[in-house]
Design an enzyme around this catalytic site. Structure first.
Site, mmCIF file in Angstrom:
data_model
loop_
_atom_site.group_PDB
_atom_site.id
_atom_site.type_symbol
_atom_site.label_atom_id
_atom_site.label_comp_id
_atom_site.label_asym_id
_atom_site.label_seq_id
_atom_site.Cartn_x
_atom_site.Cartn_y
_atom_site.Cartn_z
ATOM 1 N N SER A 78 0.820 -1.050 0.118
ATOM 2 C CA SER A 78 -0.117 0.124 0.178
ATOM 3 C C SER A 78 0.834 1.187 -0.097
ATOM 4 C CB SER A 78 -0.718 -0.014 1.301
ATOM 5 O OG SER A 78 -1.627 1.303 1.370
ATOM 6 N N ARG A 129 -6.352 -4.453 5.743
ATOM 7 C CA ARG A 129 -6.023 -4.280 4.216
ATOM 8 C C ARG A 129 -5.593 -5.741 3.803
ATOM 9 N NH1 ARG A 129 -5.212 -0.471 0.183
ATOM 10 N NH2 ARG A 129 -3.691 -1.474 -1.581
ATOM 11 N N HIS A 156 -14.021 -1.512 -1.353
ATOM 12 C CA HIS A 156 -12.966 -0.687 -0.991
ATOM 13 C C HIS A 156 -13.703 0.673 -0.388
ATOM 14 C CE1 HIS A 156 -9.190 1.260 -0.656
ATOM 15 N NE2 HIS A 156 -8.874 0.985 -1.885
ATOM 16 N N ASN A 212 -13.173 -4.540 -6.241
ATOM 17 C CA ASN A 212 -13.675 -3.851 -5.096
ATOM 18 C C ASN A 212 -14.173 -2.561 -5.091
ATOM 19 O OD1 ASN A 212 -11.031 -2.658 -5.306
ATOM 20 N ND2 ASN A 212 -10.184 -4.389 -3.840
ATOM 21 N N ASP A 276 -9.912 1.478 -13.151
ATOM 22 C CA ASP A 276 -9.272 0.896 -12.128
ATOM 23 C C ASP A 276 -8.340 -0.041 -12.725
ATOM 24 O OD1 ASP A 276 -8.318 0.022 -9.588
ATOM 25 O OD2 ASP A 276 -10.228 -0.855 -9.085
ATOM 26 N N MET A 281 -3.393 -6.891 -7.382
ATOM 27 C CA MET A 281 -2.443 -7.763 -6.648
ATOM 28 C C MET A 281 -3.147 -9.330 -6.590
ATOM 29 S SD MET A 281 -0.874 -5.282 -3.749
ATOM 30 C CE MET A 281 -2.380 -4.468 -3.542
ATOM 31 N N CYS A 318 -8.477 5.185 -9.218
ATOM 32 C CA CYS A 318 -7.892 5.303 -7.746
ATOM 33 C C CYS A 318 -6.338 4.904 -7.471
ATOM 34 C CB CYS A 318 -8.605 4.009 -7.001
ATOM 35 S SG CYS A 318 -8.174 2.284 -7.748
#
Length: 375
Positions: A78, A129, A156, A212, A276, A281, A318
């Site tokens: 992150s 997270r 999210h 998400n 997005d 990941m 995002c």
């Protein structure tokens, strides 16, 4: 104030009423206005650019986390979420303790219920997270303190709140009559709430993978009066899973959602275009197939012009962004609200920390009509 006997958790914006969502947005804007002067060099404003050693004469933002510790339980990498959380906790007078993948492995060295009890016994909130959404649900089930979803496979919420705050701050881009009032110099540094600009009903186009961020958009934007038009490939793995769609239908949001495989059809009449990452990941092994499946989905001026988007359409992403998803002309151009949106991650997370971890007041009472300024 007396704390609720029921521990409040927030997994998705589907758990909130429209009034509670608006309360968070208003409180975020308030915290942003009251905290920003503390982050500027002393004496910069109104001193001809000269620095001053004079102490701040401004009131500090809410110090609801004074002497409190917030556990940042991150099993995924992150940048924005971690920075937002650590700086938000500091501004609220608390401390954020980062526990990464190498520090703690949920359900590996210790069971999730045991970890939840241990962490909850030492900290006053958990910002998690995780990978699979079931991990954070189990964490919340056994935690004695509030758990806030920083990101999971399904939802999210903090990202979508930042998007909504950004739309309110830039309401005049969609309707000049809806501009947020500019507070006076005195009001800007006060604890007085300033009314945000009202965002007119928008047509929001989402072009890309059903992940998400989109899932929280699906359960939120229609309830705030916006139409959502989604383009994703005709493959079940790129569509909302049943657990998400059930919440969409439960909330009556499906009536304001249009789904297509054609990105040009999705952007028709769009005021805002959102995309997005195509490769999240853990999906690196699918990269070649995903790039093939999303061919033609790149957000460009040409795509939006051919699809009939509003001439003044704006863009959000995002982050992190890859050029396959949106070209440089749009991403770095005047249509982009990407970096304003990124900055607002801090203020919406700060509002959630204040209301959920500091005061336990976010879910303790209905946000419909609640006066956030009375906190």
């Amino acid at each position: 104030m007396a704390l609720s006997t029921k521990v409040p958790h927030l997994m998705t914006l589907a758990d909130l009423t429209p009034g509670q969502i608006q309360r968070i947005i208003t409180h975020s804007y308030h915290l942003k206005r009251t905290a920003q002067p503390w982050l500027a060099p002393q004496g910069r404003a109104g001193s001809g650019g000269k620095y001053s050693n004079a102490p701040h004469k401004l009131r500090m933002p809410s110090q609801s986390l004074f002497s409190k510790s917030i556990a940042l339980l991150f099993s995924k990498r992150s940048t924005r979420t971690r920075l937002s959380a650590e700086t938000a906790a500091l501004l609220l007078g608390g401390q954020a303790l980062f526990l990464g993948r190498e520090d703690i492995q949920l359900g590996v060295n210790e069971t999730v219920p045991d970890s939840a009890r241990v962490i909850g016994g030492m900290c006053q909130g958990i910002f998690a997270r995780v990978g699979d959404h079931s991990e954070i649900e189990e964490l919340a089930r056994y935690s004695p303190v509030p758990v806030l979803n920083a990101l999971s496979s399904l939802w999210h919420p903090t990202q979508v709140l930042a998007d909504i705050l950004t739309l309110h701050e830039h309401a005049a881009l969609f309707d000049p009559a809806s501009a947020s009032p500019t507070p006076s110099a005195a009001d800007a540094f006060s604890q007085k709430y300033t009314k945000l600009g009202e965002v007119r009903p928008l047509t929001v186009a989402y072009v890309g993978d059903s992940a998400n961020v989109l899932h929280d958009m699906l359960v939120t934007y229609p309830r705030l009066g916006h139409q959502l038009r989604v383009a994703s490939p005709e493959n079940d793995k790129y569509r909302a899973p049943k657990a998400v769609w059930d919440r969409v239908v439960e909330l009556g949001c499906d009536k304001n959602i249009f789904w297509t495989a054609d990105p040009r059809a999705a952007v028709k009449g769009a005021d805002l275009v959102v995309t997005d990452t195509w490769i999240s990941m853990g999906q690196e092994a699918e990269k070649a197939q995903r790039l093939k499946d999303f061919a033609g989905y790149q957000v460009t001026e040409a795509l939006c012009r051919e699809g009939g988007a509003n001439p003044d359409w704006k863009f959000m992403h995002c982050l992190p962004r890859k050029q396959d998803e949106v070209d440089d002309e749009v991403f770095y151009g005047p249509r982009s609200l990407v970096f304003q949106e990124s900055d607002n991650r801090k203020w919406t997370i700060m509002a959630l920390f204040d209301l959920l971890f500091g005061k336990w007041s976010l879910l303790a009472r209905n946000g419909e009509g609640a006066d956030a300024g009375s906190e």
